[in-house]
Motif scaffolding. Structure first.
Motif, PDB file in Angstrom:
ATOM      1  N   LEU A 129       2.352 -20.415  -6.810  1.00 56.30           N
ATOM      2  CA  LEU A 129       3.069 -19.505  -7.706  1.00 56.30           C
ATOM      3  C   LEU A 129       4.561 -19.772  -7.743  1.00 56.30           C
ATOM      4  O   LEU A 129       5.379 -18.857  -7.750  1.00 56.30           O
ATOM      5  N   GLU A 130       4.917 -21.050  -7.764  1.00 59.18           N
ATOM      6  CA  GLU A 130       6.320 -21.425  -7.929  1.00 59.18           C
ATOM      7  C   GLU A 130       6.758 -21.136  -9.367  1.00 59.18           C
ATOM      8  O   GLU A 130       5.925 -20.869 -10.234  1.00 59.18           O
ATOM      9  N   PRO A 131       8.059 -21.197  -9.648  1.00 57.53           N
ATOM     10  CA  PRO A 131       8.532 -20.978 -11.014  1.00 57.53           C
ATOM     11  C   PRO A 131       7.789 -21.870 -12.010  1.00 57.53           C
ATOM     12  O   PRO A 131       7.479 -23.025 -11.698  1.00 57.53           O
ATOM     13  N   VAL A 132       7.520 -21.337 -13.175  1.00 59.03           N
ATOM     14  CA  VAL A 132       6.708 -22.049 -14.167  1.00 59.03           C
ATOM     15  C   VAL A 132       7.314 -23.409 -14.517  1.00 59.03           C
ATOM     16  O   VAL A 132       6.590 -24.372 -14.770  1.00 59.03           O
ATOM     17  N   GLY A 133       8.627 -23.506 -14.519  1.00 60.66           N
ATOM     18  CA  GLY A 133       9.259 -24.786 -14.822  1.00 60.66           C
ATOM     19  C   GLY A 133       8.815 -25.890 -13.891  1.00 60.66           C
ATOM     20  O   GLY A 133       8.734 -27.059 -14.279  1.00 60.66           O
ATOM     21  N   ASN A 134       8.503 -25.539 -12.637  1.00 63.48           N
ATOM     22  CA  ASN A 134       8.026 -26.527 -11.668  1.00 63.48           C
ATOM     23  C   ASN A 134       6.678 -27.109 -12.050  1.00 63.48           C
ATOM     24  O   ASN A 134       6.312 -28.195 -11.608  1.00 63.48           O
ATOM     25  N   TRP A 135       5.910 -26.371 -12.860  1.00 69.33           N
ATOM     26  CA  TRP A 135       4.561 -26.800 -13.191  1.00 69.33           C
ATOM     27  C   TRP A 135       4.543 -27.976 -14.157  1.00 69.33           C
ATOM     28  O   TRP A 135       3.582 -28.736 -14.189  1.00 69.33           O
ATOM     29  N   TYR A 136       5.602 -28.098 -14.958  1.00 65.87           N
ATOM     30  CA  TYR A 136       5.573 -29.140 -15.987  1.00 65.87           C
ATOM     31  C   TYR A 136       6.754 -30.107 -15.925  1.00 65.87           C
ATOM     32  O   TYR A 136       6.755 -31.124 -16.616  1.00 65.87           O
ATOM     33  N   SER A 137       7.757 -29.840 -15.100  1.00 62.79           N
ATOM     34  CA  SER A 137       8.937 -30.697 -15.052  1.00 62.79           C
ATOM     35  C   SER A 137       9.196 -31.189 -13.634  1.00 62.79           C
ATOM     36  O   SER A 137       9.440 -30.385 -12.727  1.00 62.79           O
ATOM     37  N   LEU A 138       9.155 -32.500 -13.432  1.00 62.75           N
ATOM     38  CA  LEU A 138       9.469 -33.078 -12.128  1.00 62.75           C
ATOM     39  C   LEU A 138      10.923 -32.798 -11.758  1.00 62.75           C
ATOM     40  O   LEU A 138      11.242 -32.515 -10.604  1.00 62.75           O
ATOM     41  N   TYR A 139      11.790 -32.874 -12.739  1.00 65.23           N
ATOM     42  CA  TYR A 139      13.216 -32.663 -12.498  1.00 65.23           C
ATOM     43  C   TYR A 139      13.496 -31.224 -12.060  1.00 65.23           C
ATOM     44  O   TYR A 139      14.262 -30.989 -11.121  1.00 65.23           O
ATOM     45  N   LYS A 140      12.856 -30.261 -12.719  1.00 63.40           N
ATOM     46  CA  LYS A 140      13.060 -28.864 -12.351  1.00 63.40           C
ATOM     47  C   LYS A 140      12.527 -28.585 -10.955  1.00 63.40           C
ATOM     48  O   LYS A 140      13.139 -27.851 -10.178  1.00 63.40           O
ATOM     49  N   ARG A 141      11.388 -29.201 -10.623  1.00 66.23           N
ATOM     50  CA  ARG A 141      10.858 -28.971  -9.285  1.00 66.23           C
ATOM     51  C   ARG A 141      11.756 -29.610  -8.226  1.00 66.23           C
ATOM     52  O   ARG A 141      11.957 -29.060  -7.145  1.00 66.23           O
ATOM     53  N   GLY A 142      12.305 -30.780  -8.541  1.00 64.73           N
ATOM     54  CA  GLY A 142      13.242 -31.403  -7.613  1.00 64.73           C
ATOM     55  C   GLY A 142      14.440 -30.516  -7.348  1.00 64.73           C
ATOM     56  O   GLY A 142      14.893 -30.373  -6.204  1.00 64.73           O
ATOM     57  N   ASN A 143      14.952 -29.884  -8.389  1.00 63.67           N
ATOM     58  CA  ASN A 143      16.085 -28.972  -8.224  1.00 63.67           C
ATOM     59  C   ASN A 143      15.694 -27.720  -7.449  1.00 63.67           C
ATOM     60  O   ASN A 143      16.514 -27.155  -6.713  1.00 63.67           O
ATOM     61  N   TRP A 144      14.452 -27.303  -7.590  1.00 63.84           N
ATOM     62  CA  TRP A 144      13.947 -26.158  -6.828  1.00 63.84           C
ATOM     63  C   TRP A 144      13.952 -26.474  -5.337  1.00 63.84           C
ATOM     64  O   TRP A 144      14.316 -25.630  -4.512  1.00 63.84           O
ATOM     65  N   VAL A 145      13.551 -27.688  -4.966  1.00 61.56           N
ATOM     66  CA  VAL A 145      13.591 -28.106  -3.569  1.00 61.56           C
ATOM     67  C   VAL A 145      15.036 -28.102  -3.059  1.00 61.56           C
ATOM     68  O   VAL A 145      15.329 -27.607  -1.966  1.00 61.56           O
ATOM     69  N   ILE A 146      15.947 -28.632  -3.878  1.00 59.37           N
ATOM     70  CA  ILE A 146      17.363 -28.633  -3.498  1.00 59.37           C
ATOM     71  C   ILE A 146      17.859 -27.200  -3.308  1.00 59.37           C
ATOM     72  O   ILE A 146      18.579 -26.902  -2.352  1.00 59.37           O
ATOM     73  N   ASP A 147      17.465 -26.306  -4.212  1.00 60.39           N
ATOM     74  CA  ASP A 147      17.845 -24.895  -4.086  1.00 60.39           C
ATOM     75  C   ASP A 147      17.425 -24.347  -2.725  1.00 60.39           C
ATOM     76  O   ASP A 147      18.193 -23.637  -2.057  1.00 60.39           O
ATOM     77  N   ASN A 148      16.193 -24.672  -2.315  1.00 61.76           N
ATOM     78  CA  ASN A 148      15.668 -24.134  -1.056  1.00 61.76           C
ATOM     79  C   ASN A 148      16.426 -24.674   0.151  1.00 61.76           C
ATOM     80  O   ASN A 148      16.693 -23.940   1.116  1.00 61.76           O
ATOM     81  N   VAL A 149      16.759 -25.961   0.122  1.00 66.36           N
ATOM     82  CA  VAL A 149      17.527 -26.548   1.220  1.00 66.36           C
ATOM     83  C   VAL A 149      18.918 -25.926   1.274  1.00 66.36           C
ATOM     84  O   VAL A 149      19.407 -25.532   2.343  1.00 66.36           O
ATOM     85  N   GLN A 150      19.561 -25.826   0.125  1.00 65.20           N
ATOM     86  CA  GLN A 150      20.902 -25.257   0.081  1.00 65.20           C
ATOM     87  C   GLN A 150      20.907 -23.784   0.503  1.00 65.20           C
ATOM     88  O   GLN A 150      21.818 -23.336   1.215  1.00 65.20           O
ATOM     89  N   GLU A 151      19.886 -23.054   0.091  1.00 63.98           N
ATOM     90  CA  GLU A 151      19.795 -21.644   0.461  1.00 63.98           C
ATOM     91  C   GLU A 151      19.608 -21.489   1.970  1.00 63.98           C
ATOM     92  O   GLU A 151      20.244 -20.631   2.601  1.00 63.98           O
ATOM     93  N   ALA A 152      18.740 -22.320   2.549  1.00 67.55           N
ATOM     94  CA  ALA A 152      18.526 -22.258   3.997  1.00 67.55           C
ATOM     95  C   ALA A 152      19.812 -22.556   4.755  1.00 67.55           C
ATOM     96  O   ALA A 152      20.144 -21.880   5.744  1.00 67.55           O
ATOM     97  N   ALA A 153      20.555 -23.567   4.293  1.00 64.05           N
ATOM     98  CA  ALA A 153      21.812 -23.928   4.953  1.00 64.05           C
ATOM     99  C   ALA A 153      22.854 -22.818   4.798  1.00 64.05           C
ATOM    100  O   ALA A 153      23.584 -22.499   5.751  1.00 64.05           O
ATOM    101  N   ALA A 154      22.921 -22.226   3.610  1.00 64.23           N
ATOM    102  CA  ALA A 154      23.894 -21.160   3.371  1.00 64.23           C
ATOM    103  C   ALA A 154      23.585 -19.908   4.187  1.00 64.23           C
ATOM    104  O   ALA A 154      24.499 -19.216   4.649  1.00 64.23           O
ATOM    105  N   ASP A 155      22.301 -19.624   4.392  1.00 69.47           N
ATOM    106  CA  ASP A 155      21.895 -18.429   5.140  1.00 69.47           C
ATOM    107  C   ASP A 155      22.000 -18.608   6.649  1.00 69.47           C
ATOM    108  O   ASP A 155      21.958 -17.619   7.391  1.00 69.47           O
ATOM    109  N   ASN A 156      22.104 -19.858   7.093  1.00 67.95           N
ATOM    110  CA  ASN A 156      22.131 -20.135   8.532  1.00 67.95           C
ATOM    111  C   ASN A 156      23.251 -21.123   8.874  1.00 67.95           C
ATOM    112  O   ASN A 156      23.006 -22.209   9.404  1.00 67.95           O
ATOM    113  N   PRO A 157      24.500 -20.762   8.592  1.00 64.60           N
ATOM    114  CA  PRO A 157      25.610 -21.710   8.756  1.00 64.60           C
ATOM    115  C   PRO A 157      25.848 -22.145  10.195  1.00 64.60           C
ATOM    116  O   PRO A 157      26.457 -23.190  10.436  1.00 64.60           O
TER     117      PRO A 157
END
Length: 396
Positions: A129-157
């Motif tokens: 149940l990831e964002p719908v954009g991830n279902w059809y766009s490789l680029y959008k899913r790649g950015n979603w992964v980056i979002d998750n890494v950046q969010e984890a780093a920002a939340d745990n400096p």
């Protein structure tokens, strides 16, 4: 009639709930089953080995944990890697791959090459149940992964650091020497098909922190042939343009999934060191994706680094001794200055141990005749030397 419609819609809702629950369950179960270990924890270490191991700066060139996992900071009793097990294993730096497409043929392994068709990661995106954009766009899913890494780093400096510049590596080294708890995460694209044919997206991804890229993953694409592909051709015109732009940006080129022809083409064109981020050596395990002897000297002449993987298929074995055997093979031919770790944790493989068991490899390297200095190089110094020379300096 109204009662029938209510019953019908209630039935549809029930089906939807069952489908969602089943999708989530299967996504979780597939992740658990695909990422197993040959030697399960807990692990026991010799005191002298663990003391030496803790003194080293340890860096890994390839893990896939963020492909599906958003809970990196939670300790897990399955798969290979989370923050806690990484630190228990002594890791100070992990390179996180952004993988966006794995063909169904990868499961079959027909022996005739992997054809592009069906995307197991896409199915996982839908089931999870990831964002719908991830279902059809490789680029959008790649950015979603980056979002998750950046969010984890920002939340745990105090525990995570996104590595994008030379100063970040220096900070990690300083933190390690002071006995800190910081773990660096660096982003790498696994397969340029993520760009969806648009070279401008490479610049956007670089701006978001990506510092490494491979032209291919598990199948031939518009940029070049894959070591596991059907045709295994060399670099294409699009690949030429991509390589040129990546070099201008200062990105590190990964050849781990390059066909022999593509690998030769890349080495012929690159004047900066490339990396073989995860895999094995044909001399100790003769399969299609492992690095052939003919390329060892070429990698040495390029100044590149070969990171040995930790999983059964590329090792033709299931022990730490099998990892050290592959490393010994490379060291005897081109020296230890070109060796590193490329675990492929959480990459849909069965590794020898999970991340917390890494000190067992240090023991195996001693058994294989490596010196203290050589083991320090393999465990992280070779890779950090490359990063300190290739990453940009942050402007003060």
């Amino acid at each position: 009639m109204k009662s029938f419609l209510k019953l019908f819609f209630a039935f549809l809702v029930l089906l939807l709930v069952v489908a969602i629950a089943g999708g989530l369950y299967m996504t979780g179960q597939s992740y658990r089953l695909a990422n197993r270990v040959s030697i399960p924890p807990p692990y026991e270490f010799n005191n002298s080995i663990i003391d030496f191991h803790r003194s080293m700066f340890v860096a890994d060139m390839h893990a896939d944990t963020f492909t599906f996992v958003k809970t990196f900071m939670e300790r897990k009793d399955y798969a290979h890697l989370d923050y806690h097990r990484a630190r228990e294993g002594g890791f100070s730096l992990m390179t996180m791959a952004i993988a966006t497409e794995v063909p169904i043929a990868m499961v079959r392994r027909s022996g005739e090459g992997v054809e592009r068709g069906g995307n197991l990661i896409q199915l996982g995106s839908i089931g999870g149940l990831e964002p719908v954009g991830n279902w059809y766009s490789l680029y959008k899913r790649g950015n979603w992964v980056i979002d998750n890494v950046q969010e984890a780093a920002a939340d745990n400096p105090d525990r995570l650091l996104l590595v994008t510049h030379r100063q970040d590596v220096e900070k990690l080294i300083d933190d390690h020497e002071k006995g800190g708890a910081l773990l660096g995460l660096m982003l790498a694209i696994e397969g340029a098909h993520l760009l969806e044919g648009d070279l401008q997206k490479l610049d956007k991804l670089y701006d978001r922190g990506v510092r490494m890229i491979s032209l291919t993953h598990a199948f031939d694409n518009d940029y070049g042939g894959s070591s596991e592909g059907v045709e295994q051709y060399g670099i294409t015109a699009d690949g030429e343009q991509l390589l040129e732009r990546a070099a201008e940006l200062g990105m590190i080129i990964d050849v781990a999934h390059a066909s022999p022809a593509l690998l030769a083409d890349i080495l012929d064109r690159m004047i900066t060191p490339v990396v073989y981020s995860h895999g094995g050596i044909a001399g100790t395990c003769d399969i299609e994706r492992n690095l052939p002897d003919s390329m060892l000297e070429a990698m040495r002449d390029n100044g590149g680094i070969i990171a040995i993987g930790f999983w059964d298929r590329v090792l033709c074995g299931e022990s730490m001794a099998d990892i050290s055997r592959a490393m010994r093979y490379v060291a005897d031919r081109i020296g230890t200055d070109h060796l590193a770790l490329g675990s492929d944790y959480d990459g849909g493989v069965r590794t020898v141990t999970d991340a917390s068991g890494l000190p067992l490899l240090t023991d195996a390297l001693f058994e294989a005749g490596f010196s203290d200095l050589e083991i320090r190089k393999i465990m992280g110094e070779n890779y950090t030397r490359l990063l300190l020379s290739r990453l940009p300096a942050r402007l003060q």
